[in-house]
Design a protein around this motif. Structure first.
Motif, PDB file in Angstrom:
ATOM      1  N   ARG A   1       9.207   5.451  -0.432  1.00  0.00           N
ATOM      2  CA  ARG A   1       8.585   4.647  -1.483  1.00  0.00           C
ATOM      3  C   ARG A   1       7.742   3.538  -0.850  1.00  0.00           C
ATOM      4  NH1 ARG A   1      10.718   6.016  -6.407  1.00  0.00           N
ATOM      5  NH2 ARG A   1       9.849   4.181  -7.413  1.00  0.00           N
ATOM      6  N   ARG A   2       6.596   3.254  -1.483  1.00  0.00           N
ATOM      7  CA  ARG A   2       5.630   2.323  -0.905  1.00  0.00           C
ATOM      8  C   ARG A   2       5.434   1.135  -1.830  1.00  0.00           C
ATOM      9  NH1 ARG A   2       1.434   7.249   0.513  1.00  0.00           N
ATOM     10  NH2 ARG A   2       2.986   8.525   1.602  1.00  0.00           N
ATOM     11  N   PRO A   3       5.344  -0.062  -1.286  1.00  0.00           N
ATOM     12  CA  PRO A   3       5.311  -1.258  -2.141  1.00  0.00           C
ATOM     13  C   PRO A   3       3.915  -1.567  -2.691  1.00  0.00           C
ATOM     14  CG  PRO A   3       5.264  -1.883   0.163  1.00  0.00           C
ATOM     15  CD  PRO A   3       5.420  -0.388   0.143  1.00  0.00           C
TER      16      PRO A   3
ATOM     17  N   GLY B   1       3.117 -11.736  -7.847  1.00  0.00           N
ATOM     18  CA  GLY B   1       4.208 -12.196  -7.003  1.00  0.00           C
ATOM     19  C   GLY B   1       5.465 -11.361  -7.069  1.00  0.00           C
ATOM     20  N   HIS B   2       5.494 -10.353  -7.919  1.00  0.00           N
ATOM     21  CA  HIS B   2       6.658  -9.478  -8.027  1.00  0.00           C
ATOM     22  C   HIS B   2       6.375  -8.174  -7.300  1.00  0.00           C
ATOM     23  CE1 HIS B   2       8.520 -12.124 -11.026  1.00  0.00           C
ATOM     24  NE2 HIS B   2       7.310 -12.221 -11.566  1.00  0.00           N
ATOM     25  N   THR B   3       7.290  -7.752  -6.449  1.00  0.00           N
ATOM     26  CA  THR B   3       7.094  -6.548  -5.646  1.00  0.00           C
ATOM     27  C   THR B   3       7.767  -5.351  -6.304  1.00  0.00           C
ATOM     28  OG1 THR B   3       6.973  -7.833  -3.601  1.00  0.00           O
ATOM     29  CG2 THR B   3       7.447  -5.486  -3.386  1.00  0.00           C
TER      30      THR B   3
ATOM     31  N   ARG C   1     -15.090  -2.309   1.600  1.00  0.00           N
ATOM     32  CA  ARG C   1     -14.997  -3.761   1.403  1.00  0.00           C
ATOM     33  C   ARG C   1     -14.703  -4.105  -0.044  1.00  0.00           C
ATOM     34  NH1 ARG C   1     -20.797  -4.911   3.846  1.00  0.00           N
ATOM     35  NH2 ARG C   1     -21.083  -3.112   2.456  1.00  0.00           N
ATOM     36  N   VAL C   2     -15.309  -3.349  -0.966  1.00  0.00           N
ATOM     37  CA  VAL C   2     -15.082  -3.594  -2.390  1.00  0.00           C
ATOM     38  C   VAL C   2     -13.668  -3.191  -2.786  1.00  0.00           C
ATOM     39  CG1 VAL C   2     -15.785  -2.936  -4.728  1.00  0.00           C
ATOM     40  CG2 VAL C   2     -17.521  -3.357  -2.979  1.00  0.00           C
ATOM     41  N   THR C   3     -13.253  -1.993  -2.389  1.00  0.00           N
ATOM     42  CA  THR C   3     -11.924  -1.508  -2.768  1.00  0.00           C
ATOM     43  C   THR C   3     -10.822  -2.322  -2.108  1.00  0.00           C
ATOM     44  OG1 THR C   3     -12.805   0.723  -3.097  1.00  0.00           O
ATOM     45  CG2 THR C   3     -10.422   0.526  -2.817  1.00  0.00           C
ATOM     46  N   ARG C   4     -11.085  -2.840  -0.894  1.00  0.00           N
ATOM     47  CA  ARG C   4     -10.059  -3.633  -0.211  1.00  0.00           C
ATOM     48  C   ARG C   4      -9.725  -4.908  -0.987  1.00  0.00           C
ATOM     49  NH1 ARG C   4     -11.967  -3.200   4.481  1.00  0.00           N
ATOM     50  NH2 ARG C   4     -10.611  -1.497   5.132  1.00  0.00           N
ATOM     51  N   LYS C   5     -10.675  -5.466  -1.705  1.00  0.00           N
ATOM     52  CA  LYS C   5     -10.375  -6.639  -2.530  1.00  0.00           C
ATOM     53  C   LYS C   5      -9.315  -6.302  -3.575  1.00  0.00           C
ATOM     54  CE  LYS C   5     -15.009  -8.649  -2.121  1.00  0.00           C
ATOM     55  NZ  LYS C   5     -16.255  -9.015  -2.857  1.00  0.00           N
ATOM     56  N   LEU C   6      -9.399  -5.091  -4.126  1.00  0.00           N
ATOM     57  CA  LEU C   6      -8.417  -4.651  -5.122  1.00  0.00           C
ATOM     58  C   LEU C   6      -7.069  -4.371  -4.473  1.00  0.00           C
ATOM     59  CD1 LEU C   6      -7.827  -3.684  -8.071  1.00  0.00           C
ATOM     60  CD2 LEU C   6      -8.525  -1.398  -7.297  1.00  0.00           C
ATOM     61  N   THR C   7      -7.068  -3.635  -3.376  1.00  0.00           N
ATOM     62  CA  THR C   7      -5.786  -3.286  -2.755  1.00  0.00           C
ATOM     63  C   THR C   7      -5.087  -4.524  -2.189  1.00  0.00           C
ATOM     64  OG1 THR C   7      -6.932  -2.712  -0.688  1.00  0.00           O
ATOM     65  CG2 THR C   7      -6.497  -0.924  -2.242  1.00  0.00           C
ATOM     66  N   GLN C   8      -5.833  -5.457  -1.637  1.00  0.00           N
ATOM     67  CA  GLN C   8      -5.217  -6.682  -1.136  1.00  0.00           C
ATOM     68  C   GLN C   8      -4.644  -7.517  -2.268  1.00  0.00           C
ATOM     69  OE1 GLN C   8      -8.312  -8.521   1.243  1.00  0.00           O
ATOM     70  NE2 GLN C   8      -7.664  -7.451   3.101  1.00  0.00           N
ATOM     71  N   ARG C   9      -5.336  -7.544  -3.402  1.00  0.00           N
ATOM     72  CA  ARG C   9      -4.851  -8.298  -4.562  1.00  0.00           C
ATOM     73  C   ARG C   9      -3.471  -7.801  -4.976  1.00  0.00           C
ATOM     74  NH1 ARG C   9      -7.046 -10.472  -9.510  1.00  0.00           N
ATOM     75  NH2 ARG C   9      -5.304 -10.734 -10.943  1.00  0.00           N
ATOM     76  N   TYR C  10      -3.233  -6.492  -4.855  1.00  0.00           N
ATOM     77  CA  TYR C  10      -1.971  -5.917  -5.322  1.00  0.00           C
ATOM     78  C   TYR C  10      -1.069  -5.428  -4.182  1.00  0.00           C
ATOM     79  CZ  TYR C  10      -3.925  -6.343  -9.952  1.00  0.00           C
ATOM     80  OH  TYR C  10      -4.467  -6.857 -11.121  1.00  0.00           O
ATOM     81  N   GLY C  11      -1.319  -5.899  -2.973  1.00  0.00           N
ATOM     82  CA  GLY C  11      -0.418  -5.617  -1.866  1.00  0.00           C
ATOM     83  C   GLY C  11      -0.313  -4.159  -1.502  1.00  0.00           C
ATOM     84  N   ILE C  12      -1.383  -3.407  -1.681  1.00  0.00           N
ATOM     85  CA  ILE C  12      -1.384  -1.970  -1.385  1.00  0.00           C
ATOM     86  C   ILE C  12      -1.928  -1.759   0.028  1.00  0.00           C
ATOM     87  CG2 ILE C  12      -2.412   0.256  -2.013  1.00  0.00           C
ATOM     88  CD1 ILE C  12      -2.436  -0.797  -4.936  1.00  0.00           C
ATOM     89  N   THR C  13      -1.211  -0.982   0.832  1.00  0.00           N
ATOM     90  CA  THR C  13      -1.595  -0.809   2.237  1.00  0.00           C
ATOM     91  C   THR C  13      -2.098   0.604   2.543  1.00  0.00           C
ATOM     92  OG1 THR C  13       0.695  -0.246   2.809  1.00  0.00           O
ATOM     93  CG2 THR C  13       0.029  -2.572   2.994  1.00  0.00           C
ATOM     94  N   THR C  14      -2.327   1.405   1.548  1.00  0.00           N
ATOM     95  CA  THR C  14      -2.833   2.774   1.755  1.00  0.00           C
ATOM     96  C   THR C  14      -4.163   2.746   2.504  1.00  0.00           C
ATOM     97  OG1 THR C  14      -1.805   3.407  -0.344  1.00  0.00           O
ATOM     98  CG2 THR C  14      -3.436   4.919   0.569  1.00  0.00           C
ATOM     99  N   PRO C  15      -4.352   3.613   3.485  1.00  0.00           N
ATOM    100  CA  PRO C  15      -5.627   3.646   4.218  1.00  0.00           C
ATOM    101  C   PRO C  15      -6.812   3.950   3.296  1.00  0.00           C
ATOM    102  CG  PRO C  15      -3.939   4.922   5.364  1.00  0.00           C
ATOM    103  CD  PRO C  15      -3.366   4.581   4.023  1.00  0.00           C
ATOM    104  N   LEU C  16      -7.946   3.341   3.617  1.00  0.00           N
ATOM    105  CA  LEU C  16      -9.176   3.558   2.855  1.00  0.00           C
ATOM    106  C   LEU C  16     -10.139   4.405   3.686  1.00  0.00           C
ATOM    107  CD1 LEU C  16      -9.818  -0.069   1.514  1.00  0.00           C
ATOM    108  CD2 LEU C  16      -8.442   1.746   0.471  1.00  0.00           C
ATOM    109  N   GLN C  17     -10.819   5.334   3.034  1.00  0.00           N
ATOM    110  CA  GLN C  17     -11.807   6.174   3.712  1.00  0.00           C
ATOM    111  C   GLN C  17     -13.096   6.176   2.904  1.00  0.00           C
ATOM    112  OE1 GLN C  17     -10.600  10.202   4.720  1.00  0.00           O
ATOM    113  NE2 GLN C  17     -12.716  10.935   4.609  1.00  0.00           N
ATOM    114  N   PRO C  18     -14.261   5.917   3.521  1.00  0.00           N
ATOM    115  CA  PRO C  18     -15.521   5.932   2.775  1.00  0.00           C
ATOM    116  C   PRO C  18     -15.856   7.328   2.259  1.00  0.00           C
ATOM    117  CG  PRO C  18     -15.767   4.805   4.890  1.00  0.00           C
ATOM    118  CD  PRO C  18     -14.452   5.506   4.925  1.00  0.00           C
TER     119      PRO C  18
END
Length: 317
Positions: free
Chosen positions: A18-20, A25-27, A70-87
């Protein structure tokens, strides 16, 4: 129905996979996503418009395909998602698509997102989805925000039937011909437009379609959201007074008047057009005559061009 026991991971294995992700602020944790291609909608502006299922999907897939990391990373960082991004965008799609399809065949879970809104709506992804379907691969829809539907919901125009026509051609002649085709669509027409072309597009709509009710929505769901309605000429005057026009724009055009007199003779139409063509361009003359006689603008525009070119009537300079 549960999977066969020999394919089902143990409770400990499932828990470790399972991935967080986090919200305010809630995980939380997301289970690994099902194999296949997950077409995942993302916010069109306000990052709070992401759905819970989209967060679970983005956290649970093996990789996220995106137009601009760069655009999608703003979303994933906002929600603590660490899944790799590929263009994955129009410039590299043909090159990387075979590798993506191979990974899907091997059982990978892959999400496709656009910079904003629902993928494939004037964004890359159509060929990937089509080829995945042709190969029998699993495709999942993860719906959410869309500028098309958001604009339609607040425009105050008929919403029982609508046509999304994407972006108009950049060249003026092609744009005029496209608008002439769209003028007779018996539904609300929805377009995307770049801010630097908005005034030219409104001018072309006024010339080809006449006194239609238009709604321009700008920066939907963002801090400076705007929704203005009026005729194309009215809106062109309002936006023309501004020092600059910025932001994402969705433009909605009301349907044509259904009370049209299609039985007018060609002779009567030619007479009206001949008079108008003495002082107007074919497109403007067609818009004027169609509005006056309550005729389909496509029919009138085609006749105006024929008269101008000497096909069935006197050539007009």
């Amino acid at each position: 129905m549960s999977r066969p026991l020999n394919n089902e991971p143990s409770f400990i294995e499932a828990a470790s996979q399972r991935r967080p992700f986090s919200v305010e602020g809630h995980t939380f944790s997301a289970a690994p996503a099902e194999p296949g291609l997950h077409i995942t909608a993302t916010p069109i502006g306000n990052l709070g418009d992401i759905t819970l299922r989209a967060l679970q999907t983005l956290a649970g897939v093996d990789v996220i395909l995106c137009e601009d990391t760069r655009v999608t990373r703003k979303l994933t960082q906002r929600y603590g998602i660490t899944t790799p991004l590929q263009p994955y965008h129009e410039h590299n799609a043909a090159k990387v698509r075979p590798g993506i399809l191979s990974r899907l065949e091997e059982g990978a879970a892959i999400a496709l997102v656009s910079d904003a809104g629902t993928p494939l709506i004037s964004d890359p992804g159509y060929k990937l989805v089509r080829e995945a379907r042709e190969q029998g691969l699993r495709i999942h829809a993860v719906p959410g925000a869309s500028a098309v539907l958001a604009g339609l919901s607040i425009a105050g125009l008929p919403s029982d039937s609508f046509l999304f026509a994407g972006f108009l051609p950049a060249k003026s002649g092609e744009r005029t011909r496209r608008l002439a085709d769209l003028a007779e669509v018996p539904a609300t027409v929805i377009l995307f437009e770049a801010p630097q072309r908005l005034l030219a597009t409104l001018s072309a709509i006024a010339e080809v379609m006449g006194e239609r009710e238009i709604t321009v929505t700008r920066e939907l769901t963002k801090l400076h959201e705007e929704c203005l309605s009026g005729t194309a000429a009215d809106l062109a005057a309002q936006f023309g007074d501004r020092a600059s026009i910025k932001g994402e724009i969705t433009l909605l055009i009301s349907p044509p008047d259904r009370d049209q007199h299609e039985d007018l003779s060609e002779e009567a139409l030619d007479a009206e057009l001949a008079c108008a063509l003495k002082t107007m361009s074919p497109s403007r003359a067609a818009a004027h005559v169609a509005e006056t006689l309550r005729l389909p603008r496509k029919r009138v525009y085609a006749r105006a061009m024929a008269l101008r070119d000497g096909d069935g009537g006197p050539h007009q300079e």
